[in-house]
Enzyme design. Structure first.
Site, PDB file in Angstrom:
ATOM      1  CG  HIS A 798       6.948 -19.179  25.688  1.00  0.00           C
ATOM      2  ND1 HIS A 798       7.229 -17.586  26.365  1.00  0.00           N
ATOM      3  CD2 HIS A 798       5.810 -19.140  24.930  1.00  0.00           C
ATOM      4  CE1 HIS A 798       6.687 -16.762  25.141  1.00  0.00           C
ATOM      5  NE2 HIS A 798       5.607 -17.196  25.051  1.00  0.00           N
ATOM      6  CG  HIS A 895       7.983 -15.198  29.819  1.00  0.00           C
ATOM      7  ND1 HIS A 895       7.342 -15.200  28.326  1.00  0.00           N
ATOM      8  CD2 HIS A 895       6.453 -14.249  30.598  1.00  0.00           C
ATOM      9  CE1 HIS A 895       6.491 -15.515  28.007  1.00  0.00           C
ATOM     10  NE2 HIS A 895       5.616 -14.882  29.858  1.00  0.00           N
ATOM     11  CD  GLU A 980      11.020 -12.420  29.168  1.00  0.00           C
ATOM     12  OE1 GLU A 980      12.135 -12.887  29.366  1.00  0.00           O
ATOM     13  OE2 GLU A 980      10.203 -11.343  28.405  1.00  0.00           O
TER      14      GLU A 980
END
EC number: 3.4.17.24
Length: 1126
Positions: A798, A895, A980
């Site tokens: 992303h 992420h 994350e």
């Protein structure tokens, strides 16, 4: 005891319904009142389950229908009904079936002049109206007309009656049909007049509940389009704006102010975003992507406001039950391992990417004359306990000596021991100067006191334009050659006069790499922070303390812009869609046309305020979150307000202490090249923009949200970059990898950099292999070299999750460092690293998607070599390792997370998923290795930023095509994770109350790698040789190894989260419907009744005198009215 108790209660209720004896009824009501006045709500709910509501309602109907209703019975009965009714979700329907609604309305009409009786009737009506469907029936039967009769303009008499009446009216108006009826009968203007009258006369603020209830009436009506139109026609915006503006800072008036602001926001005319098209300003003809229609201007006729709902629906249905249907409960799907998604012969192409498994040792030898970069084996692992910047020495000899003498200090000894005294928290705030060397004229002095040259000309011209530099300067020669003429001379002069020391960064290498980076918009000018480099701050910034009421102030300023536009400039000063829009004088100059830049449009609202719109992802109409733009032409010490008005997510960590980041060119040239957290008066809230009907085709339209923040720039005439988070570009990565490769000693470190594939945009997706060179060319050492297990790490699928790249940077630098732990990792594992899975998205400033407008982390099930090449080949490489019996010990995809704090992982567990879904089917037959929890537990004990409590191991249907789940299911990797990292910071551990800087993120990457080492040392398969070597290298570090192994063994489990992006855990009033609208709460009505009862006990005699006096005054008033009437 339960059965006799139940039988006794049922006998009482039955007697209450059947008895006609007044004394018996009063005694039963007294007993029930005493029972329900103590204890918890459980007693009331038990009574409801035994038919208590029906008994009370039937008694009400029977008593009221007598020739002369006995109010001695009715009044205590009404009080009991109010207590029971608010806790019975079907009370309204029961009252409707037993005809109690009509009876109560009749009693209320008969007692308009009798305050005590009327008050009790209103309490009952208040309970009936809590059901929307029952409230609609009351409206049909004329309840609203009755309530307006007992709601006069301001008066100090019968205020308890007035409050009860207005609160019943507010409850009735939750019904759409009642609101529609109120609009048709002109009640909106009447309610506004009542509000004005009570607001202007209640100077002592003694009757806030009445004023609030009147506003709640308007709020419920404003949910209808016709209600908003009537409100605007009656000058409601102006009236509420005027009555509210003086009370924003008064805490005592919050119950009124919050509702007034919600009404103003609801009635603010909705409009489409000021953009030519909802899709991206950039167009890329991606293969397999249908071209969209030519963009057209979004006009007002494309937009319609929200329509009225056709029917009323109860929100209190007992059957309403939240279920998490996203959890995968099919055991076959959870445990099955699908076959290859491609022909097996295709896997042979990945042999070339795993030369360590097949080629001879001679092929791995470095080429003669290979130049080792000065940073070789540089121990640049930023940690909380190690703050000193290691700078490049000026001469090559001293660098070599430094490398040889690098101390073998293990990162393990610095793990999770709390923030050290050397890691202070910055106290910089909006009122302090974080730039102590800045001068008012913007020139400043460097730390040595030498005056800095005038940079105005340089900053007005982008002297770092890559096209102006010589394209011949490539390769290693960039490190020593003198740049040719032109603008490159300016860069070289800058570097000579303002030397920068950024580890693993070189501006000349960067420029060479930048010329090979391909972008959709063909960017020509690199961003200065990318060119110059970034040094981490010496201390992390604290979470920004939210100023109380700041959001209301900002929203009020937005409303004032609509109502008082005299000072509004409303001029476009930057637009990718309309490049001819020149920069006007007396305004900032904006740009985003550089790598990872994202700003689509800037509109000057007032002299120092700008509305900004960010670009959607290419070939997409959504994912507006990442921003990164350049601004110049500012004044120093002047607050500028920026409003990014087209955000999509309903909440943000910007509401909970997060700040954007800023990089000042002048600061960098003064020797402080650092991205810093910046901004104050930050809040995030829903605005009045809505998606156009032309985009949605008539379906429901999404709302947009505003991020507003203020910035005071440190220098006059500076060039500053503002970004959502610390940027990390594709070119910066490629530069970093080149310098890392040159930094290692090829005799001891095997570092191989190659292209996994080419992206749709033509950029190379890098693949890095890191391990230790074999100890010798002997067969035994070569065999050990080739049999090392694999670890696979990926990141940046992303593009907007730049924090993942900083974590990856820390991991890579640790792996090639001279740290004893890194050495052990290299000697025992082969690391395959794909540091950027979506280079095109990063280059072009996307937040989530590829150039096809696809989320690549939802393409792992069946990727296409033509459409999703990076995912296809990353999966192919993993398939190849799996087919060779070399599946990785750990697979982890890095992420970033926008909704939560700290660092945590998501893993995969069949049993935890079935347990969470409360699915017993197949669960006992499932056998599962629970080692998937071991690494998170190690990290929880090891890394300051990591928390086990936020980790989740659930497998969701919507995540079936993500890397984590696919690698777990198809390759059988039990330890397959998504890690994350928060964009914001920490609310636990040593970093509690701090925002993440790049130092903390890089430290997390290093700690992750160290966690892999401890995972191996804890495993049953760990060799005695490794344990012995680990002890010899690490135990000398104050027993660090033994301590960490003990701590990690005692790690506990954590709570379970259900989503990759769950909502923010903290609660903040940021939306128009999020006020504390509790007019239907049990406690408030109970409190009113108890308050009345206590007053009754104090002076029963005064009540009768007051009633008689009020009745006389009312009759006198009616008589005067008759005399005055014509």
């Amino acid at each position: 005891m339960a059965e006799p108790e139940g039988s006794g209660l049922q006998v009482l209720l039955h007697t209450l319904q059947s008895s006609s004896d007044r004394a018996s009824i009063l005694s039963i009501l007294q007993v029930l009142g005493d029972l329900l006045s103590v204890g918890t709500d459980r007693r009331i709910r038990y009574m409801i389950s035994k038919g208590g509501s029906e008994a009370l309602l039937q008694t009400l109907v029977d008593t009221a229908r007598t020739a002369s209703p006995d109010y001695g019975i009715l009044l205590p009965l009404f009080r009991l009904l109010a207590k029971v009714g608010l806790r019975d979700k079907k009370f309204g329907q029961k009252a409707l079936d037993l005809e109690a609604l009509d009876v109560t309305l009749i009693l209320a009409r008969k007692n308009l002049s009798h305050s005590l009786n009327l008050l009790h009737c209103l309490w009952a009506l208040r309970v009936f109206a809590s059901s929307v469907t029952t409230g609609a029936m009351l409206g049909i039967n004329g309840a609203m007309e009755l309530l307006f009769k007992v709601t006069p303009p301001y008066t100090r008499k019968r205020t308890r009656i007035i409050r009860a009446a207005v609160e019943v009216l507010a409850a009735l108006l939750k019904s759409k049909s009642n609101s529609r009826r109120a609009v048709n009968r002109g009640y909106v203007a009447s309610l506004l007049r009542l509000h004005q009258d009570w607001h202007s006369h209640d100077t002592a603020n003694s009757y806030l509940p009445i004023r609030r209830a009147l506003l709640l009436c308007l709020k419920h009506i404003a949910t209808l389009q016709s209600g908003r139109e009537a409100f605007l026609a009656a000058q409601g915006m102006e009236i509420l704006f005027s009555s509210t503006q003086s009370s924003l800072e008064d805490r005592s008036l919050e119950p009124v102010t919050s509702v007034a602001l919600q009404i103003l926001r609801q009635c603010y005319p909705k409009s489409p975003l000021p953009l030519i098209t909802a899709s991206s300003a950039y167009v890329f003809p991606a293969p397999g992507h249908l071209p969209s229609e030519p963009p057209r201007l979004l006009a007002e006729e494309d937009f319609e406001d929200d329509g009225d709902e056709e029917e009323d629906r109860d929100s209190d249905s007992e059957d309403a039950k939240e279920e998490d249907d996203d959890l995968e409960t099919d055991v076959n799907k959870l445990s099955s391992k699908p076959g290859l998604d491609r022909p097996e012969e295709e896997l042979r192409q990945y042999e070339a990417m795993c030369l360590e498994l097949s080629c001879s040792f001679e092929d791995l030898e470095p080429t003669p004359g290979y130049d080792v970069h000065p940073d070789a084996n540089h121990l640049h692992i930023p940690t909380a306990a190690s703050l000193k910047q290691r700078h490049l020495d000026e001469d090559q000899g001293s660098r070599g000596q430094e490398r040889e003498a690098a101390p073998e200090t293990s990162l393990l000894s610095k793990a999770k021991r709390g923030r050290s005294p050397g890691h202070p928290v910055s106290k910089n705030g909006p009122g302090t100067n974080p730039h102590p060397h800045a001068q008012p004229n913007g020139l400043g002095v460097d730390p040595s006191g030498k005056e800095v040259l005038d940079l105005e000309t340089l900053l007005q011209e982008d002297a770092w334009d890559m096209d102006m530099t010589s394209c011949a300067r490539t390769g290693a020669s960039l490190l020593s050659s003198t740049p040719p003429g032109g603008t490159a001379d300016g860069i070289h002069e800058l570097l000579q006069t303002h030397p920068q020391h950024v580890p693993f960064h070189d501006p000349y290498v960067y420029l060479a790499k930048a010329r090979g980076t391909k972008s959709v918009a063909d960017f020509k000018t690199p961003a200065f922070p990318d060119l110059w480099g970034h040094c981490p701050s010496h201390s992390p910034e604290p979470l920004l303390e939210r100023k109380r009421g700041i959001q209301r102030v900002k929203i009020f300023e937005d409303i004032r812009r609509l109502l008082q536009p005299s000072d509004v400039i409303d001029k476009v000063v930057f637009s990718l869609d309309e490049p001819w829009q020149g920069t006007a004088p007396n305004c900032l100059w904006f740009s985003s046309q550089f790598e990872s830049g994202n700003l689509r449009k800037a509109i000057q609202v007032r002299e120092f305020e700008y509305d900004l719109l960010i670009n959607t992802d290419i070939n997409c109409t959504q994912y507006q979150q990442w921003f990164n733009f350049k601004v110049r032409g500012m004044r120093a010490a002047t607050p500028y307000r920026f409003n990014i008005i087209n955000y999509e997510k309903p909440n943000s960590q910007f509401n909970y202490g997060m700040q954007p980041t800023m990089y000042s060119v002048k600061e960098a040239l003064l020797g402080r090249p650092t991205w810093k957290r910046t901004g104050y008066e930050i809040c995030y809230y829903k605005n009045h923009y809505r998606e156009s009907m032309a985009v949605t085709g008539g379906t429901s339209r999404k709302c947009y949200y505003t991020l507003t923040f203020s910035v005071t720039f440190p220098h006059h005439g500076d060039v500053c970059y503002l970004a959502y988070h610390y940027p990390y570009t594709y070119t910066a990565l490629m530069t970093h990898l080149d310098l890392l490769e040159k930094s290692v000693d090829p005799k001891t470190v095997y570092f191989r950099q190659e292209a996994l594939c080419r992206t749709l945009g033509g950029n190379a997706c890098p693949l890095v292999t890191v391990t230790a060179m074999p100890a010798s060319a002997s067969p035994a050492h070569l065999e050990q070299f080739r049999q090392r297990p694999y670890q696979v790490i990926t990141a940046r699928v992303h593009p907007g999750e730049s924090n993942a790249s900083w974590v990856m940077k820390g991991a890579l630098e640790f792996l090639v460092s001279s740290d004893p732990g890194a050495r052990l990792l290299r000697e025992n594992f082969i690391f395959k690293v794909i540091p950027m899975l979506n280079p095109d998205g990063v280059v072009n400033g996307n937040h989530r998607c590829s150039l096809r407008g696809e989320d690549l982390n939802r393409q792992w099930l069946a990727p296409s070599a033509q459409l999703q090449p990076t995912i296809y080949h990353a999966k192919g490489l993993l398939y190849y390792l799996h087919s060779a019996g070399r599946s990785p010990v750990v697979f982890c995809d890095f992420h970033g997370h926008s909704q939560k704090k700290n660092v945590f992982v998501y893993g995969c567990s069949i049993k935890e998923t079935l347990w969470q879904a409360e699915s017993a089917v197949g669960a006992p037959a499932v056998s599962e290795d629970v080692s998937y929890r071991t690494l998170p537990r190690i990290l929880d004990q090891l890394a300051p930023a990591f928390t086990m409590s936020s980790c989740s191991f659930l497998v969701e249907k919507s995540r079936a095509s993500t890397a984590r789940v696919v690698v777990w299911r198809e390759m059988g990797v039990a330890r397959s994770y998504t890690m994350e990292s928060s964009y914001c910071g920490c609310n636990q551990g040593p970093y509690q109350g701090l925002q993440f800087g790049t130092r903390e993120l890089e430290e997390m990457g290093a700690m992750f790698c160290l966690g892999l080492l401890l995972l191996e040392l804890k495993s049953a398969s760990c060799s005695r040789q490794l344990l012995t070597r680990a002890a010899s290298l690490l135990d000398a570090q104050d027993g660090a190894l033994d301590q960490q192994l003990r701590r990690c063994s005692s790690g506990g489990g954590g709570t379970v989260e259900l989503d990759d992006e769950p909502p923010c855990l903290e609660e903040i009033d940021y939306g128009p419907d999020s006020s504390s609208d509790r007019e239907g709460s049990c406690s408030e009505l109970d409190r009113q009744i108890r308050e009345w009862a206590s007053l009754q006990d104090q002076d029963e005699g005064e009540e009768e005198e007051e009633e008689e006096q009020e009745q006389e005054e009312e009759e006198e008033g009616l008589e005067l009215g008759r005399r005055d009437s014509p």
